[in-house]
Design a protein around this motif. Structure first.
Motif, PDB file in Angstrom:
ATOM      1  N   UNK A  77      -2.711  -2.840  -9.340  1.00 22.04           N
ATOM      2  CA  UNK A  77      -2.974  -4.291  -9.294  1.00 22.04           C
ATOM      3  C   UNK A  77      -4.551  -4.516  -9.554  1.00 22.04           C
ATOM      4  N   UNK A  78      -5.162  -3.469 -10.303  1.00 23.93           N
ATOM      5  CA  UNK A  78      -6.529  -3.839 -10.409  1.00 23.93           C
ATOM      6  C   UNK A  78      -6.916  -4.535 -11.801  1.00 23.93           C
ATOM      7  N   UNK A  79      -5.902  -4.650 -12.428  1.00 22.32           N
ATOM      8  CA  UNK A  79      -6.224  -5.414 -13.681  1.00 22.32           C
ATOM      9  C   UNK A  79      -6.115  -4.713 -14.718  1.00 22.32           C
ATOM     10  N   UNK A  80      -6.353  -3.252 -14.684  1.00 19.36           N
ATOM     11  CA  UNK A  80      -6.220  -2.283 -15.729  1.00 19.36           C
ATOM     12  C   UNK A  80      -4.820  -1.581 -15.882  1.00 19.36           C
ATOM     13  N   UNK A  81      -4.259  -1.271 -16.880  1.00 18.99           N
ATOM     14  CA  UNK A  81      -3.015  -0.385 -16.653  1.00 18.99           C
ATOM     15  C   UNK A  81      -3.152   0.993 -16.667  1.00 18.99           C
ATOM     16  N   UNK A  82      -2.180   1.492 -15.799  1.00 16.80           N
ATOM     17  CA  UNK A  82      -2.208   2.969 -15.713  1.00 16.80           C
ATOM     18  C   UNK A  82      -1.437   3.505 -16.712  1.00 16.80           C
ATOM     19  N   UNK A 140       7.287  12.302  -8.732  1.00 14.61           N
ATOM     20  CA  UNK A 140       8.475  11.814  -8.036  1.00 14.61           C
ATOM     21  C   UNK A 140       9.552  12.007  -9.028  1.00 14.61           C
ATOM     22  N   UNK A 141      10.855  12.292  -8.782  1.00 15.91           N
ATOM     23  CA  UNK A 141      12.001  12.776  -9.343  1.00 15.91           C
ATOM     24  C   UNK A 141      13.024  11.505  -9.266  1.00 15.91           C
ATOM     25  N   UNK A 142      13.607  11.151 -10.294  1.00 17.31           N
ATOM     26  CA  UNK A 142      14.604  10.063 -10.506  1.00 17.31           C
ATOM     27  C   UNK A 142      15.597  10.334 -11.414  1.00 17.31           C
ATOM     28  N   UNK A 143      16.522   9.569 -11.602  1.00 23.38           N
ATOM     29  CA  UNK A 143      17.530   9.495 -12.705  1.00 23.38           C
ATOM     30  C   UNK A 143      17.517   8.136 -13.443  1.00 23.38           C
ATOM     31  N   UNK A 144      17.205   7.151 -12.855  1.00 16.64           N
ATOM     32  CA  UNK A 144      17.049   5.985 -13.517  1.00 16.64           C
ATOM     33  C   UNK A 144      16.051   5.244 -13.063  1.00 16.64           C
ATOM     34  N   UNK A 145      15.155   4.551 -13.780  1.00 14.34           N
ATOM     35  CA  UNK A 145      13.998   3.723 -13.434  1.00 14.34           C
ATOM     36  C   UNK A 145      13.856   2.515 -13.872  1.00 14.34           C
ATOM     37  N   UNK A 146      13.469   1.530 -13.135  1.00 13.36           N
ATOM     38  CA  UNK A 146      13.547  -0.072 -13.421  1.00 13.36           C
ATOM     39  C   UNK A 146      12.229  -0.447 -13.359  1.00 13.36           C
ATOM     40  N   UNK A 147      11.315  -1.106 -14.005  1.00 12.51           N
ATOM     41  CA  UNK A 147      10.089  -1.440 -13.852  1.00 12.51           C
ATOM     42  C   UNK A 147      10.125  -2.934 -13.342  1.00 12.51           C
ATOM     43  N   UNK A 148       9.425  -3.173 -12.193  1.00 14.86           N
ATOM     44  CA  UNK A 148       9.634  -4.510 -11.668  1.00 14.86           C
ATOM     45  C   UNK A 148       8.158  -5.418 -11.740  1.00 14.86           C
ATOM     46  N   UNK A 149       8.052  -6.137 -12.552  1.00 17.62           N
ATOM     47  CA  UNK A 149       6.825  -6.758 -12.940  1.00 17.62           C
ATOM     48  C   UNK A 149       6.804  -7.868 -12.049  1.00 17.62           C
ATOM     49  N   UNK A 150       5.500  -7.679 -11.280  1.00 20.12           N
ATOM     50  CA  UNK A 150       5.246  -8.960 -10.360  1.00 20.12           C
ATOM     51  C   UNK A 150       3.907  -9.803 -10.967  1.00 20.12           C
ATOM     52  N   UNK A 151       3.638 -10.627 -10.273  1.00 21.09           N
ATOM     53  CA  UNK A 151       2.304 -11.456 -10.704  1.00 21.09           C
ATOM     54  C   UNK A 151       1.124 -10.763 -11.262  1.00 21.09           C
ATOM     55  N   UNK A 152       1.068  -9.749 -10.305  1.00 23.13           N
ATOM     56  CA  UNK A 152      -0.496  -8.985 -10.527  1.00 23.13           C
ATOM     57  C   UNK A 152      -0.267  -7.569 -10.710  1.00 23.13           C
ATOM     58  N   UNK A 153       0.748  -6.845 -10.292  1.00 26.81           N
ATOM     59  CA  UNK A 153       1.041  -5.420 -10.487  1.00 26.81           C
ATOM     60  C   UNK A 153       2.510  -5.309 -10.738  1.00 26.81           C
TER      61      UNK A 153
END
Length: 277
Positions: A119-124, A156-169
């Protein structure tokens, strides 16, 4: 060589966005492809991540916000025994130089992209290494710091991932296989120094989890579906729903110890809430 560099600069000027990818169909016809290939070992083979759908093995992003995009390249060595690579190139003067690289064991790359996790305005840089059907994927997140990329979370380990895009992060919903096609779900948001469970966002995301398991239960009324559903309800702080699911789960022959543990969690959560009222 000067001609190649000039063509490369022209291409990147045309592709002047804060983040982007070069399509796989266009990749081999671009001077960019040959320029990058010269910087890799002779046995290197480009890897196109599985997601996002539009992504290719070469992506560009301006990490240091100097209006000059860096290039992220994903590849493997032909005889690398399962070694996958992510390499960051930065233009210094008239040459591209390797400034960062990381490797992992795996068969493919499930995800590779740039998201503002902190949420710092720069993508990781977010990458998920595909380890295997059983083990799933290994998630890593890197942030630009002092001229390089530094990992900011434990894998972290996972089998499925979903990106939840908010207003700032961007937050993450990670589904980790528990049994068969039943998954334990975590909804994570960056807080100060790490990704942590976000109860409010989990509650917003919960209907998707509920719909998934209700359809599964209609097909087969199995204890493990009720277990992961009750776990999700506890994480979403849906006390009444969790109580009903745990009671249902205790009627099955299998999984009784697991549901007893869920009941302990439920009692602890209820006691905490009563103490704060």
């Amino acid at each position: 060589m000067k001609k190649t560099v000039l063509l490369l600069i022209t291409y990147l000027l045309i592709f002047n966005q804060s983040a982007g990818t070069i399509s796989g169909a266009e990749l081999e016809s671009q001077p960019l492809y040959e320029t990058v290939k010269e910087l890799l070992p002779p046995e290197a083979e480009f890897i196109k991540p599985n997601t996002p759908e539009s992504v290719s093995s070469i992506q560009v992003y301006d990490f240091d916000q100097d209006d000059q995009q860096e290039m992220m390249v994903t590849y493997r060595l032909e005889n690398g025994l399962g070694k996958l690579h992510a390499l960051l190139l930065k233009k210094e003067g008239n040459q591209w130089k390797k400034i960062w690289e990381t490797t992992s064991e795996g068969f493919d790359i499930e995800y590779s992209g740039f998201e503002d996790i902190t949420g710092d305005g720069v993508g990781e840089f977010v990458i998920a290494w595909g380890i295997g059907a059983s083990a799933g994927n290994k998630l890593e997140v890197y942030r630009w710091d002092e001229g390089t990329l530094k990992r900011i979370i434990k894998p972290r380990f996972f089998h499925r991932m979903e990106l939840l895009k908010g207003e700032n992060q961007t937050s993450l919903a990670l589904w980790e296989r528990y049994c068969c096609d039943a998954f334990l779900v975590d909804v994570l948001t960056w807080a100060s120094k790490d990704l942590v469970s976000d109860e409010e966002l989990y509650r917003q995301y919960y209907p998707k989890i509920k719909n998934f398991y209700e359809s599964k239960i209609k097909e087969m009324d199995a204890w493990f579906y009720w277990y992961v559903l009750a776990d999700a309800q506890l994480k979403a702080n849906l006390i009444e729903d969790a109580t009903e699911s745990i009671q249902k789960g205790l009627t099955f022959i299998h999984g009784k110890e697991e549901f007893i543990e869920l009941r302990r969690r439920l009692e602890g959560k209820t006691a905490t809430q009563n103490a704060t009222q």
